[in-house]
Design an enzyme around this catalytic site. Sequence first.
Site, short mmCIF file in Angstrom:
data_model
loop_
_atom_site.label_atom_id
_atom_site.label_comp_id
_atom_site.label_asym_id
_atom_site.label_seq_id
_atom_site.Cartn_x
_atom_site.Cartn_y
_atom_site.Cartn_z
N GLU A 59 0.82 -1.21 0.00
CA GLU A 59 0.00 0.00 0.00
C GLU A 59 0.86 1.26 0.00
OE1 GLU A 59 -2.83 -0.56 -0.73
OE2 GLU A 59 -3.61 -2.35 0.24
N HIS A 62 1.87 2.10 -3.53
CA HIS A 62 0.80 2.82 -4.24
C HIS A 62 0.83 4.31 -3.88
CE1 HIS A 62 -1.23 -0.52 -6.10
NE2 HIS A 62 -1.55 -1.12 -4.96
#
Length: 267
Positions: A59, A62
């Site tokens: 994450e 990202h």
Amino acid sequence: MSTAARRTDHRVSPVFLAIVAVMAVTGWAVWTGKLAANIGLAVFLFVVSGWIVSLCLHEYAHARTALHSGDLSVRAKGYLTLDPFKYTHALLSIVLPVIFVIMGGIGLPGGAVYIERGQIHGRWRHSLISAAGPLTNALFAAIVTAPFWLGALDGVPEPFRYALAFLALLQVSATILNFLPVPGLDGYGVIEPWLSLKARRQMEPFVPFGLLAVFALLWIPDVNRVFFDAVDAILRALGVSDWDTYWGERLFRFWEDGPSLPSIEGF
């Protein structure tokens, strides 16, 4: 935004550091055999904490890519702190993937952080943001399999070797699944910017269900066999044998039959 505020936005979360500490301590326990009577529990905690670390890094990748592509909002949302509780879909990003690992030994990807796509210009940037997560899983897989493909297993205790193999299996399976062009997964996010507006609108209703649909398909024996044949082929190319992953999963699932390690003399 002040310099002090920016430092806070980038400061690594104590929660993430605690998870890394659990991984380090349980990895040490697996390596040294200090919990020999509960080696399966030590492997379980090492693999689960390592899996959560990889999810946080997924994450983070990202968010970091989105930041450099123009979405400055990821700072205020806390995505750059690696805190799993800051993610928009903590249930999808952390809890469900861990449950899937425990249930079926499948490295199923979680939900992505919320990116303000309107602040990002250029189809290549949008695709790269989506690809950054699974590429992180691929890098994680390369790191944990390094002793295997470097031929540096001499002196590595068997339980630790098997635990690394199973953690690698999760990373490889997560990489493959993430890159599937299924709505809701990163693979679809990679190709979505290149689709027509009409096609994107037609796919939009399926986005919330893509993850669960993939998980359901993996319970079909023929689909599951084809998928894991591909995973095993990649692992073998990295020097990880079926024997390694088999015993890694047996140790991980310590609650089933409490397996003892086999003797591999002459194997």
